[in-house]
Scaffold this active site. Structure first.
Site, PDB file in Angstrom:
ATOM      1  N   ARG A   1      94.926  98.817 104.339  1.00  0.00           N
ATOM      2  CA  ARG A   1      96.049  99.732 104.554  1.00  0.00           C
ATOM      3  C   ARG A   1      97.184  99.123 105.390  1.00  0.00           C
ATOM      4  O   ARG A   1      98.249  99.715 105.515  1.00  0.00           O
ATOM      5  CB  ARG A   1      95.544 101.041 105.172  1.00  0.00           C
ATOM      6  CG  ARG A   1      94.780 101.873 104.133  1.00  0.00           C
ATOM      7  CD  ARG A   1      94.616 103.289 104.581  1.00  0.00           C
ATOM      8  NE  ARG A   1      93.605 103.412 105.617  1.00  0.00           N
ATOM      9  CZ  ARG A   1      93.609 104.372 106.544  1.00  0.00           C
ATOM     10  NH1 ARG A   1      94.568 105.277 106.561  1.00  0.00           N
ATOM     11  NH2 ARG A   1      92.653 104.424 107.442  1.00  0.00           N
TER      12      ARG A   1
ATOM     13  N   ASN B   1     123.007  72.004 142.015  1.00  0.00           N
ATOM     14  CA  ASN B   1     123.870  73.009 141.401  1.00  0.00           C
ATOM     15  C   ASN B   1     124.322  72.487 140.043  1.00  0.00           C
ATOM     16  O   ASN B   1     124.912  71.415 139.952  1.00  0.00           O
ATOM     17  CB  ASN B   1     125.084  73.227 142.325  1.00  0.00           C
ATOM     18  CG  ASN B   1     125.833  74.488 141.935  1.00  0.00           C
ATOM     19  OD1 ASN B   1     125.922  74.823 140.752  1.00  0.00           O
ATOM     20  ND2 ASN B   1     126.380  75.165 142.927  1.00  0.00           N
TER      21      ASN B   1
ATOM     22  N   GLN C   1      81.108  86.313 107.923  1.00  0.00           N
ATOM     23  CA  GLN C   1      80.526  87.289 107.005  1.00  0.00           C
ATOM     24  C   GLN C   1      81.300  87.123 105.694  1.00  0.00           C
ATOM     25  O   GLN C   1      82.456  87.539 105.593  1.00  0.00           O
ATOM     26  CB  GLN C   1      80.704  88.720 107.547  1.00  0.00           C
ATOM     27  CG  GLN C   1      80.000  89.769 106.701  1.00  0.00           C
ATOM     28  CD  GLN C   1      80.464  91.194 107.020  1.00  0.00           C
ATOM     29  OE1 GLN C   1      81.574  91.416 107.460  1.00  0.00           O
ATOM     30  NE2 GLN C   1      79.591  92.162 106.754  1.00  0.00           N
TER      31      GLN C   1
ATOM     32  N   GLU D   1      77.518 109.407 108.850  1.00  0.00           N
ATOM     33  CA  GLU D   1      78.863 109.079 108.397  1.00  0.00           C
ATOM     34  C   GLU D   1      79.476 110.291 107.700  1.00  0.00           C
ATOM     35  O   GLU D   1      78.766 111.074 107.065  1.00  0.00           O
ATOM     36  CB  GLU D   1      78.814 107.881 107.448  1.00  0.00           C
ATOM     37  CG  GLU D   1      78.525 106.570 108.166  1.00  0.00           C
ATOM     38  CD  GLU D   1      79.537 106.290 109.271  1.00  0.00           C
ATOM     39  OE1 GLU D   1      80.721 106.107 108.967  1.00  0.00           O
ATOM     40  OE2 GLU D   1      79.139 106.295 110.445  1.00  0.00           O
TER      41      GLU D   1
ATOM     42  N   GLY E   1      86.787  92.729 108.419  1.00  0.00           N
ATOM     43  CA  GLY E   1      87.397  93.645 107.449  1.00  0.00           C
ATOM     44  C   GLY E   1      88.778  93.183 107.009  1.00  0.00           C
ATOM     45  O   GLY E   1      89.444  92.414 107.699  1.00  0.00           O
TER      46      GLY E   1
ATOM     47  N   SER F   1     133.444  67.128 135.769  1.00  0.00           N
ATOM     48  CA  SER F   1     133.461  68.115 134.681  1.00  0.00           C
ATOM     49  C   SER F   1     133.762  67.451 133.352  1.00  0.00           C
ATOM     50  O   SER F   1     134.605  66.557 133.281  1.00  0.00           O
ATOM     51  CB  SER F   1     134.546  69.151 134.931  1.00  0.00           C
ATOM     52  OG  SER F   1     134.267  69.839 136.098  1.00  0.00           O
TER      53      SER F   1
ATOM     54  N   ASP G   1      89.512  95.799 115.756  1.00  0.00           N
ATOM     55  CA  ASP G   1      90.742  96.576 115.530  1.00  0.00           C
ATOM     56  C   ASP G   1      90.860  97.760 116.477  1.00  0.00           C
ATOM     57  O   ASP G   1      91.651  98.665 116.260  1.00  0.00           O
ATOM     58  CB  ASP G   1      90.806  97.051 114.071  1.00  0.00           C
ATOM     59  CG  ASP G   1      89.674  98.010 113.711  1.00  0.00           C
ATOM     60  OD1 ASP G   1      88.801  98.264 114.569  1.00  0.00           O
ATOM     61  OD2 ASP G   1      89.665  98.507 112.574  1.00  0.00           O
TER      62      ASP G   1
END
Ligand code: UD1
Ligand code: CA
Length: 451
Positions: free
Chosen positions: A15, A360, A75, A155, A11, A406, A105
């Site tokens: 909407r 670390n 389909q 339906e 489908g 560092s 769905d």
């Protein structure tokens, strides 16, 4: 009982007002279709057929991602639910067992409900339909019963006023012997208010042949179908509520459950704590006794026992944290394996890297994994100390028990146990700071005199 699933997903979902096929809209970070497939998969079906139409290629990809063994039938024209189910005929040729039709769905159908339908099949009913007592029956198809016998489904559009008074509604889920189902569908017509081939007509046709049909009922919440974005948002809330309840059942602590977002496939172990505002994207496993601290975002990753993640951490796909790893605030980890007990506590990016154990990593460390063209890996051994603000320019190896100073920009491999320093030497100019300030003062005074 041998089973096959037929999942209708052709489908358009008009909407939703979307370019994306409806069944691919996400719920719990997984396409709607995946929810139906997962519920059906609990029956261990011999075959699963997804009927795709709108956005068939996209739907095919999503279906195969969820289950590589799935058949996808196309389909090409949406002529109704009966016509859609009939597209599974070729894929199920020679299959001898029960076919279960699900809607792509309709994400919340529970495994126990499907089992109950199979039990009704086993008890001698040729067609079993899943029904529910609707609070507001609206435009649902109505189940016309005589005692336990389901006579037909009508339906809404085709129903008489009296039939519209019926509150027992059709969920769309149906179980029937596969060969019989295709046979019955063949006998359906489209001479009805919608001009469609209705799957629901197989019930009346079966009864006309003297076959037995019945309905199994479930809670209305299970049959919730998504038609609009507002319904999708409502379904998300329902999904999250279930996922949180399941996490509590499994021994997970969440002080603020309403702020935690789960995905369909999230796995969280016992005695793990999930602090507020944590988001799980798809593909996350957190083992027992871990702590996921507030505001962390996890996706496609694994956190082993005893790990502490966050607050404000981001684990991206391929982040593999071994036992007792710590990943602290403002740290991002992607496609990286981090060995046991290693700490990356502050403000770092660890991407395309392998880190050993007991290492670390100092604040502000970056694995420079991308040279603008290619990605490269960083290897860091065991018991390494990476000084704060180290740039590790990959590809690069740091040996076991090595250190980096560092602020170093490390471009070459570092031997085990070595200290690597790669930063400019400091230069000191005595009195220069004061001198500069005096120059500045003098300039300002001159400007003021001039104006
Ligand atoms: C259907 C049922 C109705 C039931 C309701 C529950 C029929 C005739 N009616 O109505 O009794 O109360 O579901 O929600 O079955 N689909 C296709 N190809 C098509 C048509 C539909 O794949 O040609 C798929 C849709 O993508 C969807 C599902 O089938 O996943 C249901 O189709 P939809 O048109 O929503 O059926 P409803 O009119 O809601
Ligand atoms: Ca519908």
């Amino acid at each position: 009982m041998k089973t096959a699933l037929i999942i209708l997903a052709a489908g358009k979902g008009t909407r939703m007002n979307s370019d994306l096929p409806k069944v691919l809209h996400p719920l719990g970070s997984a396409p709607l279709l995946a929810h139906a497939m997962r519920a059906g998969a609990t029956l261990a079906p011999e075959h699963t057929v997804v009927v795709a139409g709108h956005g068939a290629e996209q739907v095919r990809r999503a279906a195969l991602e969820q289950d590589p063994t799935v058949h996808v039938a196309e389909q090409t024209e949406q002529l109704g639910t009966g016509h859609a189910a009939a597209q599974a005929r070729t894929a199920l040729a020679g299959f001898d067992g029960t076919a279960i039709v699900l809607f792509g769905d309709t994400p919340f159908v529970q495994p126990e409900t499907l089992s109950a339908m199979l039990a009704a099949r086993g008890a001698g009913h040729d067609v079993v339909v899943l029904g529910f007592e609707a609070a507001d029956p609206g435009r649902y198809g109505r189940l016309v019963m005589t005692g336990d016998s389901l006579e037909r489904i009508v339906e809404f559009k085709d129903a008489s006023d009296a039939e519209r008074q019926i509150s027992l509604c059709n969920s769309g889920v149906l179980a029937c012997d596969a060969a019989l189902l295709f046979d019955l569908i063949e006998a359906t017509g489209n001479d009805n208010a919608s001009g469609e081939y209705y799957l629901t007509d197989v019930v009346g046709l079966a009864r006309a042949r003297g076959l037995k049909a019945t309905a199994v009922t479930c809670d209305e919440a299970e049959t919730l179908g998504i038609n609009t974005r507002a319904e999708l948002a409502g379904a998300e809330a329902a999904f999250q509520a279930r996922a949180r309840a399941a996490a509590f059942e499994n021994g997970v602590t969440m002080p603020a459950p309403d702020t935690v977002q789960f995905a369909l496939d999230t796995v969280v172990g016992r005695d793990t704590v999930i602090e507020p505002n944590v988001v799980f994207g798809p593909g996350v496993t957190v083992e027992s006794g871990a702590v996921i601290r507030a505001f962390s975002h996890l996706e496609g990753c694994h956190v082993a026992r005893g790990g502490i993640v966050g607050p404000y951490a981001r684990l991206r796909p391929g982040a593999e944290l071994s036992e007792d790893v710590r990943v602290g605030n403002f740290v991002e980890v992607k496609n990286a394996q981090i060995g046991p007990g290693t700490k990356v506590n502050h403000l770092s990016y660890i991407g395309d890297a392998t880190l050993g154990s007991g290492t670390n990593v100092g604040a502000g460390t970056i694995t420079c994994n991308y040279d603008g063209v290619m990605k490269h890996r960083t290897h860091i051994g065991d018991n390494v100390f990476i000084g704060s603000n180290t740039m590790l320019v990959a590809p690069v190896h740091i040996g076991d028990s090595a250190m980096t100073g560092s602020g170093s920009v490390i471009t070459s491999d570092v031997e085990p146990e070595a200290l690597a320093l790669a930063r400019a030497h400091q230069v000191e100019k005595p009195g220069m700071a004061t001198k500069l300030l005096q120059i500045l003062k003098a300039r300002k005074a001159k400007q003021q005199r001039g104006s």
